[in-house]
Design a protein around this motif. Structure first.
Motif, short mmCIF file in Angstrom:
data_model
loop_
_atom_site.label_atom_id
_atom_site.label_comp_id
_atom_site.label_asym_id
_atom_site.label_seq_id
_atom_site.Cartn_x
_atom_site.Cartn_y
_atom_site.Cartn_z
N TYR A 28 0.83 -1.20 0.00
CA TYR A 28 0.00 0.00 0.00
C TYR A 28 0.87 1.25 0.00
CZ TYR A 28 -4.08 -2.92 0.95
OH TYR A 28 -5.08 -3.86 0.87
N LYS A 31 2.17 1.80 -3.41
CA LYS A 31 1.11 2.30 -4.27
C LYS A 31 0.62 3.68 -3.82
CE LYS A 31 0.67 -1.22 -7.08
NZ LYS A 31 0.83 -1.12 -8.54
N LYS A 60 -12.27 -1.60 0.04
CA LYS A 60 -12.15 -2.94 -0.50
C LYS A 60 -13.43 -3.73 -0.29
CE LYS A 60 -8.81 -5.33 -1.03
NZ LYS A 60 -7.75 -6.33 -0.95
N GLY A 63 -15.71 -3.16 -2.81
CA GLY A 63 -15.35 -3.67 -4.13
C GLY A 63 -14.58 -2.68 -4.97
N PHE A 64 -14.15 -1.58 -4.37
CA PHE A 64 -13.31 -0.65 -5.11
C PHE A 64 -11.95 -1.29 -5.34
CE2 PHE A 64 -16.24 2.39 -3.13
CZ PHE A 64 -16.53 3.23 -4.19
N GLN A 65 -11.30 -0.88 -6.41
CA GLN A 65 -9.93 -1.32 -6.62
C GLN A 65 -9.02 -0.34 -5.91
OE1 GLN A 65 -9.32 -1.66 -10.81
NE2 GLN A 65 -10.55 -3.52 -10.95
N LEU A 66 -7.81 -0.79 -5.59
CA LEU A 66 -6.88 0.04 -4.85
C LEU A 66 -6.63 1.38 -5.55
CD1 LEU A 66 -4.22 -2.46 -3.51
CD2 LEU A 66 -6.15 -1.41 -2.34
N GLU A 67 -6.50 1.34 -6.83
CA GLU A 67 -6.25 2.58 -7.57
C GLU A 67 -7.41 3.56 -7.42
OE1 GLU A 67 -3.86 4.00 -8.76
OE2 GLU A 67 -4.81 5.62 -9.88
N GLU A 68 -8.62 3.06 -7.46
CA GLU A 68 -9.78 3.92 -7.26
C GLU A 68 -9.75 4.50 -5.85
OE1 GLU A 68 -13.38 2.10 -9.84
OE2 GLU A 68 -12.71 0.80 -8.23
N ARG A 96 -20.25 2.59 -8.69
CA ARG A 96 -19.86 1.36 -8.02
C ARG A 96 -21.09 0.66 -7.42
NH1 ARG A 96 -17.47 -2.79 -6.23
NH2 ARG A 96 -18.14 -3.44 -8.28
#
Lengths: 139, 139
Positions: A28, A31, A60, A63-68, A96
DNA sequence: ACGTCTCTTGACGTTAACGTAAAGCCATTC
DNA sequence: GAATGGCTTTACGTTAACGTCAAGAGACGT
């Protein structure tokens, strides 16, 4: 000087607190989702990091992606007055939500479908064969 | 001799019929889910392949992995009398159903949760900041 | 013979979110 | 001062289900 004794956590304490692995926290950070302080080479996670991680984990779950998640998080960090961004956040979240509802509906369908198959015995994937095999399978 | 004129489909016809790509069909064959005949080097998909593909696609809708699908399919191909296997199929399917229901429940929770967040304005990931930013975001 | 089409077999690429060594620094503690 | 324990970086591995070339064979029409 004012926060010389800021309360921070070691990586292990963070892991225990949030039930994640060290690898995850370093990932993390790589990123740019977290920004722990350093003492020598060791990481020290601040209150801010803890707050962020909490939000990351919630993201998470959604259901979001890490980039989002990173993008959303960054918006809050920018000037408070960039309201346009906030409403964009709002839209992303609504999208989403729509996605999730679509997913759930598909899942509901599939579940109903599979239940129906099970009702008919063991022919789960629709194998034809004879009826008696299914009966016997039901015992 | 009896099936010299068995009705078969080319790979393209299969693709058009089932809306999959050639790569997908070759992939399934490599994974031993399909067994098309050959004429020279070309594949000819038989009625059996069509039936199987239909079941494969259904299995995917159910969330089965290809390997699981292959195993289930293989059971039907084995001796009809291996009833024990059939009841195992049944259990696999029931497990999968349980999985799907768990998934859906989690999704339901997350959806409700996200909806709740949206009700409170733009603070989707729980950003704290000031209340007025959220208000303004709501316009 | 030539071009075109459909199909073939490799074989490497993709994506997300980490897992899993390998090797080394630093601070105790015996 | 040697062994430990905790932490570090670097970097390759994993997984599923295909996507995406590249190069070439076979058939067909002209």
């Amino acid at each position: 000087m004012t926060d010389e004794f800021e309360d921070t956590l070691s990586i292990r304490e963070m892991c225990d607190t949030f039930e994640v692995t060290p690898r995850t926290l370093r990932f993390y950070e790589a990123k740019e989702l977290l920004f722990p302080h350093r003492v020598g080479t060791r990481r020290l996670f601040t209150r801010r990091d803890r707050a962020r991680l909490k939000l990351i984990l919630r993201g998470k779950r959604f259901g979001f992606q890490l980039e989002e998640i990173r993008q959303l998080l960054d918006m809050y960090d920018r000037d408070d007055s960039q309201i346009a961004q906030l409403s964009k956040t709002y839209e992303i979240a609504k999208d989403r939500l729509a996605d999730m509802e679509r997913q759930r509906d598909e899942l509901d369908e599939a579940i109903a479908d599979l239940r129906e198959q099970l009702k008919w015995g063991a022919r789960v994937l629709g194998a034809q064969k004879t009826a008696h095999t299914a009966d016997q399978a039901r015992k």
